[in-house]
Design an enzyme around this catalytic site. Sequence first.
Site, short mmCIF file in Angstrom:
data_model
loop_
_atom_site.label_atom_id
_atom_site.label_comp_id
_atom_site.label_asym_id
_atom_site.label_seq_id
_atom_site.Cartn_x
_atom_site.Cartn_y
_atom_site.Cartn_z
N ASN A 123 55.68 42.92 -3.50
CA ASN A 123 54.46 42.41 -3.51
C ASN A 123 54.35 41.01 -2.84
O ASN A 123 55.12 40.25 -3.34
CB ASN A 123 54.06 42.30 -5.11
N GLY A 124 53.64 40.93 -2.17
CA GLY A 124 53.51 39.69 -1.55
C GLY A 124 53.68 39.72 0.07
O GLY A 124 53.46 40.80 0.60
N HIS B 16 14.18 27.45 6.56
CA HIS B 16 15.08 26.74 7.26
C HIS B 16 15.83 27.72 8.16
O HIS B 16 16.81 27.35 8.67
CB HIS B 16 15.91 25.82 6.65
N GLU C 170 29.99 44.31 -2.74
CA GLU C 170 31.16 44.77 -3.11
C GLU C 170 31.25 46.32 -3.50
O GLU C 170 32.29 47.00 -2.79
CB GLU C 170 31.89 44.08 -4.24
N CYS D 288 49.05 44.37 -4.55
CA CYS D 288 50.10 45.55 -4.93
C CYS D 288 50.59 45.22 -6.25
O CYS D 288 50.69 44.26 -6.88
CB CYS D 288 51.17 45.25 -3.95
N LYS E 189 41.86 44.05 -7.15
CA LYS E 189 41.37 43.10 -8.26
C LYS E 189 41.88 41.93 -8.28
O LYS E 189 41.47 40.71 -8.47
CB LYS E 189 41.67 43.71 -9.67
N TRP F 275 48.33 47.32 -1.40
CA TRP F 275 46.97 46.84 -0.82
C TRP F 275 47.60 46.37 0.56
O TRP F 275 48.20 45.26 0.49
CB TRP F 275 46.46 45.76 -1.76
N GLU G 14 26.00 35.69 -6.75
CA GLU G 14 26.71 36.75 -7.44
C GLU G 14 26.09 38.21 -7.44
O GLU G 14 26.79 38.88 -6.87
CB GLU G 14 26.69 36.13 -8.91
N LYS H 72 27.93 41.27 -5.58
CA LYS H 72 28.27 42.44 -6.39
C LYS H 72 27.87 43.77 -5.57
O LYS H 72 28.39 44.75 -5.51
CB LYS H 72 27.60 42.52 -7.69
N ARG I 264 45.28 46.39 -8.66
CA ARG I 264 46.10 45.48 -7.70
C ARG I 264 45.83 45.99 -6.33
O ARG I 264 46.33 45.29 -5.47
CB ARG I 264 47.49 45.31 -8.05
#
Length: 642
Positions: free
Chosen positions: A98-99, A511, A495, A2, A637, A74, A488, A492, A27
């Site tokens: 925010n929180g 395995h 996402e 947020c 983000k 968010w 990574e 990517k 955000r």
Amino acid sequence: MCGIIGMMGNGSVAGSLLDALRRLEYRGYDSAGMATVSEGSISRRRSEGKIVNLANVLSQEPLAGNIGIGHTRWATHGVPSEKNAHPHSNDRLAIVHNGIIENFAVLKRELQDQGFCFESDTDSEVILHLLTASLTRHGEDIPRVCADVLPRLRGMFALVVMFADREDLLLGARHGSPLALGFDSDGGGYFGSDALSLSGLADRIAYLQDGDWALLSRDESSSRLYGGDNDLKELRTEPLTISSGAFGKGNYRHFMEKEILEQPSVWGDVLAARLDPQVRRPRLPRLPLAFRDIRTLHITACGTAYYAGLVAKYWLEALAKISVDVDFASELRYRSPVLRRDDSLAMCISQSGETMDSLEALRLYKRSGLGTVAVVNVEHSSIARESDVVLATHAGVEIGVASTKAFTTQLLTLACFAITAASERGYMSDSDADTAVSALSCLPGLASQCLTNLLGGDENFLHATQVLSHAKDVLYLGRGVSYPIALEGALKIKEISYIHAEGYAAGEMKHGPIALVDDTVPIVALAPYDRWFSKTLSNLHEVSSRGGDVILFSSKRGIAHAKESGIDLRASIELVDCASVLCLEDTYLAGEIGVDKDLGILDVMHPFIYSLAVQVLAHDVAILKGTDVDQPRNLAKSVTVE
Ligand code: M6R
């Protein structure tokens, strides 16, 4: 998560609020809203979805007023909807938060018993009603209201509150989630979640510390900052240097595309800042523990930053003989790690410097008495401020949710750290350190070459993007330093393309994961022609002989070697050969160099080149799939909640 903003000026603020929300959209972007005060009454506009929807609402129903607050959300509690969008307001005040208020359920019951009606399903709305009840009890005594309400909120918050009868005042408070305030020279006062939101608005900025709250006026001298004990604190602002131009997308389709392509020049900037031109060695600040006294380095981070830590583990263990453990911050903070302060150093890696799990893990290290190093991009962030030493990664503003240049600049900073550690501990000779620095200096040029090749219409690469865009599941394989890059790469593509992907150490396939292999699961193999190459190739034969479609990323020599071995490749993408650039072709002869040999400089270079490849691959697959590259679903983000 947020983004929040508050501002008061001498003219209408709605347009500036909207621009600031656009800068905060990274955000969170599932709903947005703003409220202003005009002639003693609060008006509000909100909408589900991105800021563009709010802009449409505002063009139909503009907002007047010289003071206002805004929010981009968010969702944590309550689905993304207009009803749950902030600001929450009544006829006396409006708030943005925010929180997470962890004790909201108890507070909500208490407020409902007092007769307050709730309009939303959010945790945040309790703040509105608690403040309203307290204002009724204490009249206009805002310090008393803060002393009454703020200690009752458990969890994390950054708040901005606007009052219907005070067009000259905003209240801001911070506990956990970041909040900055700023001023311009024309009588404008601002609150914002970060410096970026205030860029182009404020000339001077100050960051609230945990527990602080502030009463903001149009000028600095009549604004007041209070600590958690409600005592007045000195309000010390500093010039805001970030320019609003840093936010632009230029002619690029997406921020992610821009940020990928910026890497050659950004790596050059990092090296210019990090390498001392006189002695041609990395320049690092003094650490809390001298390199020669470090036995263990504890690294913590989340997501992509965690993978940067994993790469550093390979480098530091091999080059500097420092034992390194790397922990997901969200796991570390609830474990009971054994930490020895005398011979251990702690490191927290974070682009934003605000990731809540990473910040809490850093605090855990500090409570254990460890000296701390922050590897951060945002230099005024909480993680930077709370660490003993800061290694800035100099990536510049990164807006795309999928981290690209922030990752590779973390790697570059960590490579400088590893080379310095190795030299100072006596494990790297002067001439090897010279070679290492020359190798790092080649990276910007190699990055340009690599990106030009990948973007230049390489048929194999185009074919690979087509194959992946039709896949439901993809496996990324790598060994040694390429293993974290495989992780990574998988992150990517997950996402931004919503394709299920997993990264595995190539040697681990047998395995268990090899059971997944059939002709519907493409295998992306990251296999530089290095000490692990022949081992990786054997693992690729194992998957290929079970019907797996192998897409090989390697150098010319690696691809030739693979083809000679008879493997069936779906596509082979040639990446620059770092060995030939450094005239070190003989260093790795696959199959002849043992895996027990120390890591060499090529193992420091390869992760950079292969990172570029997985970034472009994910980006191009996302384009083919038509997903939202910069703002993928469900993500934000900066992850400032647990
Ligand atoms: O700001 P941070 O580096 O602390 O963020 C950590 C992760 O949330 C972040 O790297 C995330 O995994 C990225 N979206 C990956 O592309």
